[in-house]
Design an enzyme around this catalytic site. Structure first.
Site, mmCIF file in Angstrom:
data_model
loop_
_atom_site.group_PDB
_atom_site.id
_atom_site.type_symbol
_atom_site.label_atom_id
_atom_site.label_comp_id
_atom_site.label_asym_id
_atom_site.label_seq_id
_atom_site.Cartn_x
_atom_site.Cartn_y
_atom_site.Cartn_z
ATOM 1 N N ARG A 50 91.985 23.447 44.600
ATOM 2 C CA ARG A 50 91.881 24.218 45.836
ATOM 3 C C ARG A 50 92.201 23.409 47.093
ATOM 4 O O ARG A 50 92.606 23.937 48.092
ATOM 5 C CB ARG A 50 90.451 24.746 45.938
ATOM 6 N N LYS A 53 85.075 21.801 26.431
ATOM 7 C CA LYS A 53 83.874 22.574 26.164
ATOM 8 C C LYS A 53 83.116 22.827 27.479
ATOM 9 O O LYS A 53 83.374 22.112 28.444
ATOM 10 C CB LYS A 53 82.997 21.823 25.179
ATOM 11 N N HIS A 110 85.377 15.321 22.682
ATOM 12 C CA HIS A 110 85.847 13.936 22.886
ATOM 13 C C HIS A 110 85.223 12.964 21.885
ATOM 14 O O HIS A 110 85.740 11.867 21.683
ATOM 15 C CB HIS A 110 85.679 13.498 24.344
ATOM 16 N N LYS A 124 86.770 9.204 19.420
ATOM 17 C CA LYS A 124 86.191 7.851 19.411
ATOM 18 C C LYS A 124 86.559 7.152 18.103
ATOM 19 O O LYS A 124 86.458 7.731 17.026
ATOM 20 C CB LYS A 124 84.666 7.912 19.556
ATOM 21 N N GLU A 138 70.919 9.234 25.826
ATOM 22 C CA GLU A 138 71.455 8.675 27.070
ATOM 23 C C GLU A 138 70.299 8.237 27.946
ATOM 24 O O GLU A 138 69.229 8.864 27.928
ATOM 25 C CB GLU A 138 72.269 9.735 27.810
ATOM 26 N N ASP A 174 74.984 21.582 25.083
ATOM 27 C CA ASP A 174 75.860 20.553 25.647
ATOM 28 C C ASP A 174 76.310 19.559 24.569
ATOM 29 O O ASP A 174 77.445 19.095 24.588
ATOM 30 C CB ASP A 174 75.090 19.807 26.764
ATOM 31 N N HIS A 234 79.342 17.858 19.600
ATOM 32 C CA HIS A 234 79.427 16.478 19.126
ATOM 33 C C HIS A 234 78.594 16.239 17.856
ATOM 34 O O HIS A 234 79.067 15.674 16.880
ATOM 35 C CB HIS A 234 78.944 15.489 20.192
ATOM 36 N N LYS A 258 68.587 13.215 27.534
ATOM 37 C CA LYS A 258 68.853 12.395 28.727
ATOM 38 C C LYS A 258 67.567 11.681 29.102
ATOM 39 O O LYS A 258 66.480 12.120 28.750
ATOM 40 C CB LYS A 258 69.286 13.279 29.883
HETATM 41 C C1 BG6 Z 1 79.541 15.203 27.308
HETATM 42 C C2 BG6 Z 1 78.288 15.868 27.776
HETATM 43 O O1 BG6 Z 1 80.186 15.998 26.369
HETATM 44 O O2 BG6 Z 1 79.236 13.950 26.729
HETATM 45 C C3 BG6 Z 1 77.517 14.981 28.729
HETATM 46 O O3 BG6 Z 1 78.613 17.081 28.419
HETATM 47 C C4 BG6 Z 1 77.327 13.603 28.165
HETATM 48 O O4 BG6 Z 1 76.274 15.565 29.079
HETATM 49 C C5 BG6 Z 1 78.645 13.049 27.645
HETATM 50 O O5 BG6 Z 1 76.817 12.764 29.188
HETATM 51 C C6 BG6 Z 1 78.460 11.717 26.951
HETATM 52 O O6 BG6 Z 1 79.683 11.209 26.543
HETATM 53 P P1 BG6 Z 1 79.787 9.693 26.066
HETATM 54 O O7 BG6 Z 1 81.207 9.578 25.590
HETATM 55 O O8 BG6 Z 1 79.465 8.851 27.263
HETATM 56 O O9 BG6 Z 1 78.782 9.525 24.980
#
Ligand code: BG6
Length: 508
Positions: free
Chosen positions: A63, A170, A200, A204, A238, A257, A262, A360
């Protein structure tokens, strides 16, 4: 004699690095955090590693009312700050020559006309050959509109041998029903083979190593079943809070999430049978079989847990409670910790619980898959001589200290037969001199080369929602998430859920 050696241009020559063909990547949501910290740097790193065709062009769509120079500055500062490989003027010159910016809202037909003109101009001036990928790093509520506009402008239609692809981030919906609706919308505009869904974690190196470890060796597979495995723990913890992501996170929560995507993908790779080969069809077929065989225990109260972090001290720093974070309502019931138990109803895994947890503001940032083996049926020592031995555990350390650990019992030096746990370690950092590429480097390169094995199919997405939906519905009807201290390993209910089975969570 004819020379049978492959030529340098043979696309089947696996000794050559895969290089993305001449193409452009149109990034919707370029000003967002993900694009700035991960996607743009990954593109630069690919260019720096010589893995992008010199014609590669990056189009930002957002935007902001930016000039070409503003966009150039934005990309450069993101590269300088976050790229994995060092700044190289030559790479930058090549990359910056292909930068374009289109300003507009996601629903503005005029902006899509400008985008179509930009893409055409790139075909002529840079030789991108009609190959264009559209990366949606935007809230999913915008997906339908963007897809519609792309179709109206004809941007989804490929010509001749060229391709048009869509890459989506996602969350793929927030439950099974919305995931299906979303898929229908995208499916009206792009064929399934041109849809690349990013998880993602699959990009890895250590996650792909699960396949290498299991199927390139002989010693693990014979033990990889209910005869020897007691249970499996998959943890993604995390230490950070939600930061500035309130808008995305509130109402989504830890299970949607992380577990839906994952962790269930990690489970599928851990539990699946050997694929015929690494083609997308073979890999997906085996993962799907696992996801289809998943079953939740009947008592969801006892076998799941959810929590929300409180305020307090963590690592010498005062941190806010989740409900005091900017943008989070004080009465939010969104969970920041989630744990579930699932069974895989196959002969291989009958009776072996898989415990998944994520959260978290936990004790530390770590992702691991721990396969915990049964105790030996008999040992020729007195119990006391076993000292502190536990069960054998094979841990795939996904991050941050990438590698594998095998926990075994060994004799303590001395005159008595005392046995204690020791670990055998493999660490990527020690075994290989090369740094692992970032997950997004691998996945962007795969999407641009049209290689789909590391992208989940819509069927996997739906099967994952099908297993999570009943848990989410159950939680909606239950009391709010239980508070837990920052820096801890989650709420009491998480500990109770394993204690009820005579097990404990690992402290990674
Ligand atoms: C994301 C989540 O998919 O993965 C986040 O939405 C999370 O909440 C993140 O922090 C963590 O990714 P990584 O690669 O740092 O483990």
């Amino acid at each position: 004699m004819t020379d049978q050696r492959v030529t340098l241009h043979d696309p089947d020559d696996r000794r050559l690095p895969r290089i993305a063909p001449a193409c452009s990547l149109v990034l919707f949501g370029i000003t967002g955090d993900l694009a700035r910290k991960k996607l743009v740097p990954a593109i630069y790193d690919l260019a720096n590693r010589g893995l992008l065709n010199p014609a590669f062009s990056l189009v930002g769509f957002a935007r902001r009312d930016w000039s070409a120079q503003d966009f150039d500055d934005f990309v450069r500062s993101s590269v300088e700050k976050y790229a994995r490989t060092g700044f190289n003027e030559r790479t930058w010159k090549q990359l910056s020559a292909g930068l374009r910016f289109v300003s507009g809202t996601f629903d503005d037909p005029g902006a899509y006309k400008a985008l179509a003109a930009t893409v055409e101009e790139l075909d002529h001036s840079r030789g991108t050959g009609g190959n264009h990928a559209f990366y949606l790093s935007i809230p999913p509520s915008w997906f339908p509109v963007v897809c519609e506009r792309l179709a109206e402008t004809g941007l989804n239609r490929r010509q001749g041998g060229a391709w048009r692809r869509i890459i989506i981030e996602k969350p793929f919906g927030s439950d099974l029903e919305s995931a299906r609706e979303l898929s229908e919308v995208v499916g009206r505009v792009f064929d399934e083979e041109n849809v690349f869904r990013i998880d993602h974690y699959l990009g890895k190196e250590t996650v792909q190593n699960v396949l290498a470890m299991r199927f390139a060796n002989t010693m693990f597979e014979p033990l990889w079943n209910a005869n020897y495995v007691d249970h499996v723990q998959i943890t993604m913890s995390e230490s950070i809070g939600i930061g500035t992501r309130a808008g995305y996170y509130d109402g989504i929560g830890a299970a949607r999430d992380v577990i839906q995507n994952h962790l269930l993908q990690l489970l599928a790779l851990t539990a699946m049978e050997e694929p015929l080969d690494l083609s997308p069809a073979s890999l997906r077929a085996e993962k799907e079989k696992v996801l289809k065989a998943l079953r939740l225990p009947d008592d969801l109260d006892a076998t799941t847990a959810r929590g929300q972090y409180e305020g307090g001290w963590q690592g010498g720093e005062r941190v806010r409670a989740f409900h005091d974070e900017d943008g989070i309502p004080a009465d939010s019931h969104t969970e920041t910790f989630a744990a579930i138990t699932v069974h895989v109803d196959t002969r291989r895994w009958a009776g072996v619980p898989f415990h998944l947890r994520t959260g978290k503001r936990l004790g530390k940032r770590v992702t691991e898959i721990a396969v915990v083996f049964k105790r030996a049926a008999h040992v020729p020592f007195e119990n006391t001589e076993l000292g502190e031995t536990g069960q054998n555990v094979l841990v795939v350390r996904v991050q941050p200290d990438e590698g594998m650990t095998l926990k075994v019992g060994a004799k303590v030096p001395g005159t008595e037969m005392q046995v204690r746990d020791v670990t055998m370690d493999f660490s990527y950092g020690h075994a290989f001199t090369e740094d692992s590429p970032e997950a997004y480097e691998r996945l962007i390169l795969d999407a641009l080369t049209g290689s789909a094995p590391l992208f989940p199919h819509q069927r996997e997405v739906e099967l994952s929602w099908a297993i999570l939906d009943p848990v989410l519905r159950h939680w909606e009807r239950s009391s709010p998430p239980e508070p837990y201290r920052p820096g801890s390993w989650g709420p009491e209910s998480a500990h109770r859920m394993l204690a009820a089975e005579g097990r404990t969570w690992r402290i990674p």
